[in-house]
Design an enzyme around this catalytic site. Structure first.
Site, PDB file in Angstrom:
ATOM      1  N   GLY A 210      35.104  43.393  53.019  1.00 56.35           N
ATOM      2  CA  GLY A 210      36.000  43.600  51.870  1.00 56.35           C
ATOM      3  C   GLY A 210      37.087  42.547  51.844  1.00 56.35           C
ATOM      4  N   ASN A 211      38.138  42.813  51.087  1.00 54.11           N
ATOM      5  CA  ASN A 211      39.286  41.893  51.081  1.00 54.11           C
ATOM      6  C   ASN A 211      40.566  42.696  50.840  1.00 54.11           C
ATOM      7  OD1 ASN A 211      39.874  41.974  48.124  1.00 54.11           O
ATOM      8  ND2 ASN A 211      37.796  41.140  48.034  1.00 54.11           N
TER       9      ASN A 211
END
Ligand code: PMT
Length: 402
Positions: A210-211
């Site tokens: 993810g981020n």
């Protein structure tokens, strides 16, 4: 002229001799169909009674954070969210300075800080105070933060000096506000598609790539567009924050980039799309069905394959009437690269933010952006501001893009 009918207005009244004009102002706003909630400072009560203003507005006037008689809490946050317009008339030099620097030691300034609606400030004071560099600086700072200052008028002042500092007549205040609102961008009847948040690319049932996107920028855009009258479909990855529910807001929650693309394509009609999501550029080629056990694999290599570029694909499919606004998140601002991204993804406007600017980009409540339009008519570097304000600046460019 726009209709003030149904508008929620918080009217801040401060300690100036012109406070008496607040009574007529309330009468005019109520006559125009607005709901008016008066918030007074302690000094204002020396000039006009809360009884007069509550009678005219039809609502109890608020002065303190809580009611001393029964301990009722007056929520500045609720008031701030309720207000479509926040008008301070008359505004003293002291209140303007407090508003400019966030000195929230009374209910009025606290409400201002919690307000998301448009802000109008009508100063009233003696001429030397009005032209003092401190007052000029406060007004400039408030303007920079999005408020509209309704300039004081010339005339005989309470001190009997002649000069600028008089509160405009209430009819004039209402006229100027209506005129200003008329110029404001309206998105009534427009359908907006906004992507927001991160995407999660699954490794196995418990892990993902993810981020750091929190969804704050997308939330600000959605809420601001709603406030401007639009119908919004927000396609959001697993964000930390979501917009306040609204009848003109539809939220589609997704997890991965593939799901985000599918959700965007399901929005069959829109006039404006804003691609704010931080979409993972890669996904896992072969996500595991079962949780990967540490004991079974002393080390692990994950094969990644490219995700669809949602903005680029949607850009290829858009028709001439549709406006696409994209973001560019860079570690270092290189305008040539940003322009190249705008071309590749068929954006009409691109909003560049960089991680090297403190307070900008992921997770923060603020952002610092540079706006570039494809036709070259817009090239503006904005200062660090709240994401709500950035959203307003972006949406205000729309008339120039269509
Ligand atoms: O959510 P916050 O914490 O508030 O943070 C806000 C933000 C930093 C996420 C936001 O301001 C921002 O910059 N969003 C875009 C992030 C990004 O992915 O930038 P990019 O330069 O990699 O992508 C360029 C554009 O293509 C973006 O509009 C992006 O949404 C879009 N894109 C990118 C890759 C992809 N596979 N599909 C896309 O649609």
């Amino acid at each position: 002229m726009p209709n003030l009918s149904g508008k929620h207005i918080v009217l801040g009244v401060t300690g100036s001799i012109a406070a008496y004009k607040a009574a007529s102002l309330i009468r005019l706003l109520v006559k125009a169909g607005a709901e008016v909630q008066v918030v007074m400072t302690a000094a204002a009560k020396e000039f006009i009674t809360p009884l007069t203003l509550s009678t005219l507005s039809g609502r109890p006037v608020l002065c303190d954070f809580f009611d001393h008689s029964d301990g009722t809490w007056h929520s500045h946050v609720e008031l701030g969210l309720w207000a479509d317009l926040f008008i301070v008339a008359p505004a003293t030099a002291s209140t303007m300075a407090k508003m400019a620097y966030g000195i929230a030691d009374n209910l009025l300034v606290t409400c201002y800080l919690a307000t998301r609606g448009r802000v109008y400030i009508a100063p009233a004071m003696d001429l030397d105070m009005y032209r003092h560099p401190s007052t000029i600086a406060s007004a400039a700072r408030l303007r920079e933060m999005g408020a509209t200052i309704l300039e004081a008028e010339e005339g005989e002042l309470a001190s009997h000096l002649i000069g600028k500092g008089r509160l405009p007549e209430p009819e004039e205040i209402v006229r100027r506000i209506e005129e200003d609102m008329d110029k404001a961008t309206t998105l009534t009847g427009k359908q907006l598609l906004i992507t927001s948040g991160p995407t999660y690319e699954r490794i196995d049932p418990v892990r993902f790539i993810g981020n750091y996107s929190s969804g704050r920028m997308g939330k600000a855009l959605a809420e601001q567009a709603i406030r401007m009258g639009a119908e919004v479909t927000l396609v959001t990855g697993p964000a930390q924050v979501l917009p306040t529910p609204h009848e003109r807001l539809r939220v589609i929650r997704v997890e991965s980039a593939d799901e985000m693309l599918e959700a965007c394509r399901s929005v069959t009609s829109y006039q404006i799309a804003i691609f704010c999501a931080a979409v993972a550029d890669y996904k896992v080629a072969h996500p595991e069905e079962q949780k990967v056990k540490r004991e079974s694999r002393p080390s692990m290599t994950i094969e990644l394959v490219p995700n669809p570029d949602i903005a680029a694909l949607m850009g290829k499919e858009k028709d001439k009437e549709q406006i696409h606004i994209g973001f560019a998140l860079e570690t270092h601002l290189d305008l040539e690269q940003v322009r190249d991204k705008m071309e590749r993804k068929s954006f009409d406007l691109i909003v560049a933010n960089t991680l090297e600017d403190e307070g900008a980009g992921f997770g923060t409540d603020t952002n610092r952006v540079t706006l570039l339009s494809r036709d070259g008519s817009i090239e503006r570097s904005l200062p660090l501001m709240d994401k709500e304000q950035v959203a307003l600046e972006i949406l205000n460019t729309l008339p120039q893009l269509s």
